[in-house]
Write an enzyme that holds these catalytic residues in place. Structure first.
Site, short mmCIF file in Angstrom:
data_model
loop_
_atom_site.label_atom_id
_atom_site.label_comp_id
_atom_site.label_asym_id
_atom_site.label_seq_id
_atom_site.Cartn_x
_atom_site.Cartn_y
_atom_site.Cartn_z
CB CYS A 76 -0.92 0.01 1.21
SG CYS A 76 -1.99 1.48 1.29
CB CYS A 82 -2.95 4.75 6.53
SG CYS A 82 -4.60 4.12 6.89
CB CYS A 171 -8.73 1.40 1.23
SG CYS A 171 -8.61 0.61 2.87
CG ASP A 345 -27.42 -5.03 19.99
OD1 ASP A 345 -26.34 -5.66 19.89
OD2 ASP A 345 -27.53 -3.81 19.75
CB CYS A 418 -13.48 -7.42 18.73
SG CYS A 418 -14.40 -6.13 19.61
#
Length: 463
Positions: A76, A82, A171, A345, A418
């Site tokens: 990239c 970035c 990207c 949720d 995560c």
């Protein structure tokens, strides 16, 4: 280069990367020195200390004396500036090793959990090294008085984060369509002299460009995010995009009046096409709206959801609780193997989408409720459910949520995380309630970044 501290030059090998940042770990003769930038594990570098802290310091590389055998050329052109990718210059196998070690260290040091007797399973690689993301949020900014669209710069401990936006033409972790979308959007906006929103001055109009892509369907959604105002001929940019990319299915205009630097939706206007795009995972079809929470790596999510179905010790008589369910992807994935599923949720849009996804797939044994997990669980009978699946946001579980979850005394809990740090903190709380790790497997759904998904199976220990 930042001004060095006098007589603080040293030579060291880079022994590790301090995640989730891109800080190389080195050591001089007195303390550990973290070096932001593009150093790679295995490099031998000449560096200098720039900023001292209590017990450690920050430094900068002067030169790479001997490059690491794990180095590779980043494809990239934006790498190094970035704030997204940090590992494109590191061989993929080494990326997995560093992430796995970070996970193990977090569980031990933050969670205080002894996992020496637990065999962590090999990390699951992403099916795609590039082009894997199904969602990107680009930012508008100004560079020398000119409007730009791109990504924000990397943060650094040496200076205040300026939220500077640098322009991009592509990207690589998102889509080959990026260059076409950016070119058409920028041509339309620059011809009309629209100004980017300035977070500090709270002036300007253009904020973000949200793009979502179905990796298994090809569907495309484009959403322009601005402050309140007017774009008289916005249909023109839609027509240009549709001509260039016939798969464009949905075009939105989103109003965000909040001062924060985030895509916060105050008003949603579905201008052209359908209100949603669709994605397919393991034979199920899911509707995706601008606000929908959906795993960013579609093909990686298929592997994760298959593992959940394999690990879950459920029967056709099981009633399952799915907490922090998003649009219901995990819940629908196991629905046909159990008696019933209740998903919870806090975002009403996710719950509405989950119900629609049930209808699309002909699934009738799932129910979804909107509200904070801590609040909804007060009203749900603990005797009704035999299995719990957790998929919380990056902040993890609250202590109150853990207490309510443990009231159910289910034999097993599946935790999808995560964030290794908050996962480790939550494991400490679950261990206090006599839940013990049975299996743990990392899933690399975010190649070339510092992020990692983890699946953990916990079982209730009989006292």
């Amino acid at each position: 280069m930042t001004e060095p501290i006098q007589n603080e030059e040293y030579i060291s090998a880079i022994t590790d990367t301090a995640l989730p940042n891109n800080w190389s770990v080195t050591r001089n003769d007195r303390f550990t020195v973290f070096i932001p930038g593009d150093g790679v594990v295995g490099d031998t570098v000449r560096a200098h200390v720039v900023k001292r802290k209590k017990g450690f310091a920050y430094g900068e590389i002067i030169e790479i004396i001997e490059p690491s055998p794990f180095r590779t050329d980043p494809p990239c052109p934006h790498f190094g500036i970035c704030g997204g990718c940090i590992f494109q210059n590191l061989q993929y196998e080494k990326q997995l090793e560093i992430k796995k070690n970070y996970l193990m260290h977090s569980i031990k040091s933050i969670g205080g959990v002894d996992i020496s007797h637990i065999s962590m399973e090999p990390a699951v690689s992403s099916p795609d090294m590039y082009g894997y993301r199904n969602k990107m949020e680009f930012s508008f900014g100004e560079n020398q008085g000119q409007l730009v669209l791109g990504m924000r710069e990397r943060s650094s401990p040496f200076k205040r984060f300026s939220m500077q936006v640098f322009p991009i033409e592509q990207c690589l972790i998102f889509s080959e369509r990026t260059s076409i979308i950016v070119s058409i959007i920028m041509k339309f906006l620059t011809e009309r002299n629209y100004a980017a929103y300035n977070v500090f001055k709270r002036t300007g109009f253009l904020r973000n460009l949200l793009v979502r892509e179905g990796k298994n369907t090809g569907d495309l959604m484009v959403a322009l995010v601005t402050c309140a105002g007017d774009i008289p001929d916005i249909e023109q940019v839609y027509r240009s995009l549709k001509d260039a990319i016939p798969a464009l299915r949905s075009f939105y205009w989103i109003i965000n009046e909040k001062p924060a630097n985030a895509v916060i939706i105050d008003d949603v206007k579905a201008l052209y096409g359908d209100e949603y795009i669709e994605e397919e995972l393991n034979g199920l079809r899911f509707r995706v709206y601008p606000e929908t929470f959906f795993q960013p790596n579609s093909r990686g999510a298929e592997l994760l959801y298959s593992a959940i179905a394999e690990w879950a010790n459920v029967t056709p008589d099981s009633n399952v609780l799915g907490l922090y369910c998003g649009a219901g992807a995990i819940e629908l994935s196991i629905a046909r193997s159990v008696k019933s599923v209740l998903g919870i949720d806090s975002h009403p849009v996710n719950i509405e989408t989950a119900h629609r996804n049930c209808e699309v797939n002909g699934i009738t044994n799932c129910t979804f409720l909107a509200g904070r997990v801590e609040d909804v669980l007060k009203t749900v009978d603990t005797k009704d459910y035999q299995y719990i699946i957790l998929d919380p946001p990056r902040g993890g579980l609250t202590p109150k949520a853990v207490r309510y979850i443990c009231r159910y005394k289910v034999p097993q809990i599946l935790y999808v995380s995560c964030n290794p740090s908050t996962l480790s903190r939550d494991l400490n709380l679950l261990y206090a309630e006599q839940y013990r790790i049975q299996r743990i497997k990392p899933f690399d759904l975010f190649p070339h970044t510092g992020h990692l998904e983890t699946l953990v199976l916990l079982a209730k220990e009989e006292i």
